[in-house]
Design a protein around this motif. Structure first.
Motif, PDB file in Angstrom:
ATOM      1  N   LEU A 129       0.850  -1.205   0.000  1.00 39.94           N
ATOM      2  CA  LEU A 129       0.000   0.000   0.000  1.00 39.94           C
ATOM      3  C   LEU A 129       0.880   1.248   0.000  1.00 39.94           C
ATOM      4  CD1 LEU A 129      -2.923   1.070   0.129  1.00 39.94           C
ATOM      5  CD2 LEU A 129      -2.745   1.019   2.628  1.00 39.94           C
ATOM      6  N   ALA A 130       1.932   1.207   0.807  1.00 40.13           N
ATOM      7  CA  ALA A 130       2.850   2.350   0.882  1.00 40.13           C
ATOM      8  C   ALA A 130       3.564   2.567  -0.456  1.00 40.13           C
ATOM      9  CB  ALA A 130       3.873   2.108   1.992  1.00 40.13           C
ATOM     10  N   GLU A 131       3.992   1.464  -1.047  1.00 39.46           N
ATOM     11  CA  GLU A 131       4.688   1.558  -2.340  1.00 39.46           C
ATOM     12  C   GLU A 131       3.777   2.133  -3.421  1.00 39.46           C
ATOM     13  OE1 GLU A 131       6.521  -1.993  -4.462  1.00 39.46           O
ATOM     14  OE2 GLU A 131       7.234  -2.190  -2.383  1.00 39.46           O
ATOM     15  N   LYS A 132       2.520   1.658  -3.423  1.00 42.31           N
ATOM     16  CA  LYS A 132       1.555   2.156  -4.419  1.00 42.31           C
ATOM     17  C   LYS A 132       1.341   3.657  -4.244  1.00 42.31           C
ATOM     18  CE  LYS A 132      -0.170  -1.825  -6.252  1.00 42.31           C
ATOM     19  NZ  LYS A 132      -0.285  -2.183  -7.654  1.00 42.31           N
ATOM     20  N   ALA A 133       1.227   4.093  -2.977  1.00 47.40           N
ATOM     21  CA  ALA A 133       1.039   5.523  -2.712  1.00 47.40           C
ATOM     22  C   ALA A 133       2.241   6.306  -3.231  1.00 47.40           C
ATOM     23  CB  ALA A 133       0.848   5.762  -1.218  1.00 47.40           C
ATOM     24  N   LYS A 134       3.418   5.759  -3.004  1.00 46.20           N
ATOM     25  CA  LYS A 134       4.658   6.414  -3.429  1.00 46.20           C
ATOM     26  C   LYS A 134       4.677   6.582  -4.954  1.00 46.20           C
ATOM     27  CE  LYS A 134       9.122   7.319  -2.438  1.00 46.20           C
ATOM     28  NZ  LYS A 134       9.661   7.987  -1.317  1.00 46.20           N
ATOM     29  N   LYS A 135       4.313   5.520  -5.644  1.00 46.70           N
ATOM     30  CA  LYS A 135       4.278   5.550  -7.116  1.00 46.70           C
ATOM     31  C   LYS A 135       3.280   6.591  -7.616  1.00 46.70           C
ATOM     32  CE  LYS A 135       5.511   1.707 -10.009  1.00 46.70           C
ATOM     33  NZ  LYS A 135       5.335   0.283  -9.747  1.00 46.70           N
ATOM     34  N   MET A 136       2.119   6.601  -6.983  1.00 44.19           N
ATOM     35  CA  MET A 136       1.098   7.565  -7.408  1.00 44.19           C
ATOM     36  C   MET A 136       1.554   8.988  -7.136  1.00 44.19           C
ATOM     37  SD  MET A 136      -2.402   5.604  -6.458  1.00 44.19           S
ATOM     38  CE  MET A 136      -3.420   7.020  -6.882  1.00 44.19           C
ATOM     39  N   GLY A 137       2.280   9.174  -6.054  1.00 48.60           N
ATOM     40  CA  GLY A 137       2.806  10.500  -5.739  1.00 48.60           C
ATOM     41  C   GLY A 137       3.793  10.973  -6.800  1.00 48.60           C
ATOM     42  N   GLU A 138       4.642  10.054  -7.237  1.00 47.30           N
ATOM     43  CA  GLU A 138       5.623  10.409  -8.273  1.00 47.30           C
ATOM     44  C   GLU A 138       4.921  10.796  -9.569  1.00 47.30           C
ATOM     45  OE1 GLU A 138       8.113   6.930  -8.320  1.00 47.30           O
ATOM     46  OE2 GLU A 138       8.984   7.489  -6.376  1.00 47.30           O
ATOM     47  N   GLU A 139       3.848  10.087  -9.873  1.00 45.78           N
ATOM     48  CA  GLU A 139       3.105  10.325 -11.113  1.00 45.78           C
ATOM     49  C   GLU A 139       2.326  11.634 -11.073  1.00 45.78           C
ATOM     50  OE1 GLU A 139       1.317   6.362 -12.463  1.00 45.78           O
ATOM     51  OE2 GLU A 139      -0.214   7.909 -12.826  1.00 45.78           O
ATOM     52  N   ALA A 140       1.636  11.861  -9.945  1.00 44.17           N
ATOM     53  CA  ALA A 140       0.703  12.993  -9.888  1.00 44.17           C
ATOM     54  C   ALA A 140       1.346  14.252  -9.322  1.00 44.17           C
ATOM     55  CB  ALA A 140      -0.516  12.607  -9.048  1.00 44.17           C
ATOM     56  N   GLY A 141       2.450  14.099  -8.578  1.00 45.09           N
ATOM     57  CA  GLY A 141       3.095  15.284  -8.029  1.00 45.09           C
ATOM     58  C   GLY A 141       2.774  15.572  -6.576  1.00 45.09           C
ATOM     59  N   PHE A 142       2.781  14.543  -5.728  1.00 47.61           N
ATOM     60  CA  PHE A 142       2.772  14.801  -4.290  1.00 47.61           C
ATOM     61  C   PHE A 142       3.881  13.972  -3.642  1.00 47.61           C
ATOM     62  CE2 PHE A 142      -0.548  11.585  -5.053  1.00 47.61           C
ATOM     63  CZ  PHE A 142      -0.283  10.594  -4.109  1.00 47.61           C
ATOM     64  N   GLN A 143       4.363  14.502  -2.507  1.00 50.57           N
ATOM     65  CA  GLN A 143       5.515  13.876  -1.855  1.00 50.57           C
ATOM     66  C   GLN A 143       5.028  12.777  -0.918  1.00 50.57           C
ATOM     67  OE1 GLN A 143       7.090  15.659   1.495  1.00 50.57           O
ATOM     68  NE2 GLN A 143       8.591  14.001   1.588  1.00 50.57           N
ATOM     69  N   VAL A 144       5.709  11.645  -0.904  1.00 50.49           N
ATOM     70  CA  VAL A 144       5.290  10.544  -0.042  1.00 50.49           C
ATOM     71  C   VAL A 144       6.452  10.106   0.849  1.00 50.49           C
ATOM     72  CG1 VAL A 144       4.339   8.201   0.054  1.00 50.49           C
ATOM     73  CG2 VAL A 144       3.640   9.756  -1.781  1.00 50.49           C
ATOM     74  N   GLU A 145       6.190  10.097   2.140  1.00 50.49           N
ATOM     75  CA  GLU A 145       7.185   9.610   3.100  1.00 50.49           C
ATOM     76  C   GLU A 145       6.626   8.355   3.757  1.00 50.49           C
ATOM     77  OE1 GLU A 145       8.287  12.452   6.148  1.00 50.49           O
ATOM     78  OE2 GLU A 145       9.343  10.908   7.270  1.00 50.49           O
ATOM     79  N   ILE A 146       7.461   7.323   3.850  1.00 51.02           N
ATOM     80  CA  ILE A 146       7.004   6.071   4.461  1.00 51.02           C
ATOM     81  C   ILE A 146       7.829   5.819   5.717  1.00 51.02           C
ATOM     82  CG2 ILE A 146       6.705   3.586   4.117  1.00 51.02           C
ATOM     83  CD1 ILE A 146       6.745   4.312   1.015  1.00 51.02           C
ATOM     84  N   LYS A 147       7.163   5.728   6.842  1.00 58.53           N
ATOM     85  CA  LYS A 147       7.877   5.449   8.091  1.00 58.53           C
ATOM     86  C   LYS A 147       7.681   3.976   8.452  1.00 58.53           C
ATOM     87  CE  LYS A 147       7.607  10.082  10.154  1.00 58.53           C
ATOM     88  NZ  LYS A 147       9.002  10.540   9.992  1.00 58.53           N
ATOM     89  N   ASP A 148       8.801   3.320   8.825  1.00 57.88           N
ATOM     90  CA  ASP A 148       8.702   1.901   9.173  1.00 57.88           C
ATOM     91  C   ASP A 148       8.492   1.734  10.677  1.00 57.88           C
ATOM     92  OD1 ASP A 148      11.123   2.305  10.367  1.00 57.88           O
ATOM     93  OD2 ASP A 148      12.294   1.344   8.786  1.00 57.88           O
ATOM     94  N   LYS A 149       8.477   0.474  11.106  1.00 58.29           N
ATOM     95  CA  LYS A 149       8.116   0.159  12.493  1.00 58.29           C
ATOM     96  C   LYS A 149       8.970   0.902  13.522  1.00 58.29           C
ATOM     97  CE  LYS A 149       7.612  -3.803  15.470  1.00 58.29           C
ATOM     98  NZ  LYS A 149       8.324  -5.067  15.621  1.00 58.29           N
ATOM     99  N   ASN A 150      10.275   0.954  13.277  1.00 57.85           N
ATOM    100  CA  ASN A 150      11.154   1.637  14.236  1.00 57.85           C
ATOM    101  C   ASN A 150      10.800   3.115  14.366  1.00 57.85           C
ATOM    102  OD1 ASN A 150      12.584  -0.644  14.800  1.00 57.85           O
ATOM    103  ND2 ASN A 150      14.076  -0.305  13.160  1.00 57.85           N
ATOM    104  N   GLU A 151      10.534   3.735  13.240  1.00 52.53           N
ATOM    105  CA  GLU A 151      10.197   5.162  13.257  1.00 52.53           C
ATOM    106  C   GLU A 151       8.830   5.393  13.911  1.00 52.53           C
ATOM    107  OE1 GLU A 151      11.966   7.037   9.267  1.00 52.53           O
ATOM    108  OE2 GLU A 151      11.113   5.041   8.977  1.00 52.53           O
ATOM    109  N   ILE A 152       7.912   4.435  13.703  1.00 57.13           N
ATOM    110  CA  ILE A 152       6.581   4.542  14.314  1.00 57.13           C
ATOM    111  C   ILE A 152       6.717   4.416  15.836  1.00 57.13           C
ATOM    112  CG2 ILE A 152       4.271   3.503  14.441  1.00 57.13           C
ATOM    113  CD1 ILE A 152       4.808   2.483  11.501  1.00 57.13           C
TER     114      ILE A 152
END
Ligand code: BES
Ligand code: MG
Ligand code: ZN
Length: 492
Positions: free
Chosen positions: A195-218
């Protein structure tokens, strides 16, 4: 899918959809065709009642065959954009049955609805009705998917408006279809990381920035409630943050969109019966809606600032899963008595909305969630239940939902209901008993937004369809993508 506008009535596309008002009034046809429709009506073959269709084959010169689908719009004075979507969807489904790949739909000239709205409604009805999720099955050889829809007979002076509407609606349709795809992908595939990867891809395509935080960061953020829900799964949680700044001059004016992102909900130790569990891949419908909306917002370069947040995880059973009776923490510092591990969505949302307010500085916030079966009991699959803390914000949402043709209805959020989620041994408990389940679930989330103007949309009924209905197709519906878009576009 190619979308186009043409001024001509006919073209090389020999499949035509012709809208007809109840009683037989038909636009953009020659006299003999108009007379033919009148005969259909007179002999009861076709009435023009909303959503009724009639197929007609014409042999043209040179051996060409032209097919026409007449579709009823109902009474002219009662026509709305939503009825246009519905009628066009019905007609296009007939086109699919005829194994055609392209069709024209004749424009509808009507004083009460703008050219832009008519154009969008035709494309929305047509494109969304054609949606199919075919990734996992062998399709039969004669199966055809529609790849081109043209609106025909658009008057010269309306072309500019129609073209503008077409450009806008393309991003809205892409966002809605993306949301449907995300929901329809099975949960063995659609894990938080994907889900995170898909959001990232869509962000690259449409022009929004996507940050993904993993378990440690959460963990470092202290999102304890979110982590408790996620704990039992081998598919690790992801915090997905999507940022779009299209209004640099008003940088501190940011709308937060928070979507529930349970990629699967078994109920945990408060296990769901199979009948209730089998569709729970839809439990990231809120996440899908905000991701789809971000696509449309960014692609159309709206003048607004939006930060979307999804706390994505899976609610499953393991030796270390959280249990009924546990008392857990949260990012806001409030403690929560877990009475039911199936009331997990509000726990993930509590931390997600708090994060959006505290760390992203959003100054108004909307959360969307497939949160309660009680929303289905109250409003069925027709209407999204809403509660909030700001009536003028709700009025903005209502106006946006009307533009989208997506229904919302506000439930009361009187403070008395908060009594139901008070615990004797913690600050809050995660269920409020049998009554007013949608309200108490929403109010639980509201405990974590501080004083921020806030709306909570329970899309448990509207994010998923058990069968096709007009332009809504079985499975994920993509509901709320377009409502959120208009909410941001028409921000006061
Ligand atoms: N994801 C479900 C709600 C749901 C139900 C969504 C049906 C779509 C269709 C949610 O996590 C849930 O299980 N809610 C419980 C809450 C209850 C235990 C207080 C419910 O509604 O039964
Ligand atoms: Mg649940
Ligand atoms: Zn759930």
């Amino acid at each position: 899918m190619k979308l186009a506008i043409q001024t001509e009535r006919h073209s090389e596309i020999l499949m035509e959809v012709i809208p007809v008002f109840e009683g037989g009034e038909v636009q953009h046809v020659c006299n003999s065709c108009a007379a033919r429709v009148q005969r259909f009506v007179k002999f009861g073959t076709f009435s023009g009642k909303l959503g009724t269709t009639y197929k007609f084959t014409k042999e043209k010169d040179l051996g060409l065959i032209k097919e026409e689908v007449y579709v009823g719009l109902g009474k002219k004075e009662e026509l709305t954009p939503e009825k246009i979507r519905f009628a066009v969807a019905k007609a296009v489904k007939e086109v699919v049955k005829l194994h055609k790949e392209k069709t024209t739909v004749r424009f509808i000239d009507i004083d009460t609805i703008s050219t832009e709205e008519v154009t969008k409604a035709i494309f929305e009805g047509a494109v969304l009705a054609c949606y199919e999720f075919n990734s996992y099955k062998k399709v039969s050889e004669d199966h055809k998917s529609i790849n081109e829809i043209r609106i025909a007979s658009v008057a010269e002076e309306k072309v500019a408006d129609a073209e503008k509407a077409k450009e806008e609606v393309i991003a809205l349709l892409e966002g809605t279809i993306a949301a449907r795809d995300l929901v329809n992908e099975p949960a063995n595939v659609m894990v938080p990381a994907l889900l995170a990867e898909k959001a990232k891809k869509m962000g690259e395509e449409a022009g929004f920035q996507v940050e993904i935080k993993d378990k440690n960061e959460i963990e470092a953020l202290g999102m304890k409630a979110f982590l408790e829900v996620a704990k039992g799964s081998v598919n690790e949680p992801k915090l997905i943050i999507m940022r779009y700044f299209g209004d640099e001059e008003n940088k501190s004016n940011i709308t937060g969109l928070v979507g529930k992102g349970l990629t699967f909900d078994t109920g945990g130790y408060s296990l769901k019966p199979n009948d209730g569990m089998v569709t729970m891949k839809c439990d990231m419908g809120g996440a899908a809606a905000v991701i789809g909306a971000m696509h449309a917002i960014a692609k159309n370069e709206l003048k607004a600032n939006v930060v979307a947040v999804v706390a994505a995880c899976e609610n499953v059973i393991a030796g270390n899963s959280y249990k009924p009776g546990d008392i857990i923490g949260s990012m806001a510092g409030k403690t929560i008595e877990v009475l039911n591990t199936d009331a997990e969505g509000r726990l993930t949302l509590a931390d997600a909305v708090y994060y959006a307010v505290e760390k992203e500085g959003v100054n108004r916030i909307v959360d969307l969630a497939t949160l309660t079966g009680a929303a289905l009991v109250a409003l069925g699959d027709v209407t999204t239940a809403v509660i909030g803390n700001d009536d003028s914000f709700y009025q903005e949402l209502k106006a946006a939902s009307e533009l989208a043709g997506e229904k919302v209805w506000q439930l009361p959020a009187f403070p008395e209901y908060k009594e139901q989620i008070k615990s004797s041994i913690a600050d809050l408990k995660n269920t409020g008993g049998r009554f007013a389940g949608t309200i108490t679930a929403g109010l639980f989330v509201g405990e974590f937004v501080k004083d921020t103007p806030w709306l909570h949309l329970d899309i448990a009924g509207t994010a998923w369809a058990n069968s096709d209905k007009g332009y809504i197709t079985k499975g994920g519906t993509g509901n709320s993508v377009r409502t959120l878009y208009y909410l941001i576009k028409n921000q006061k």
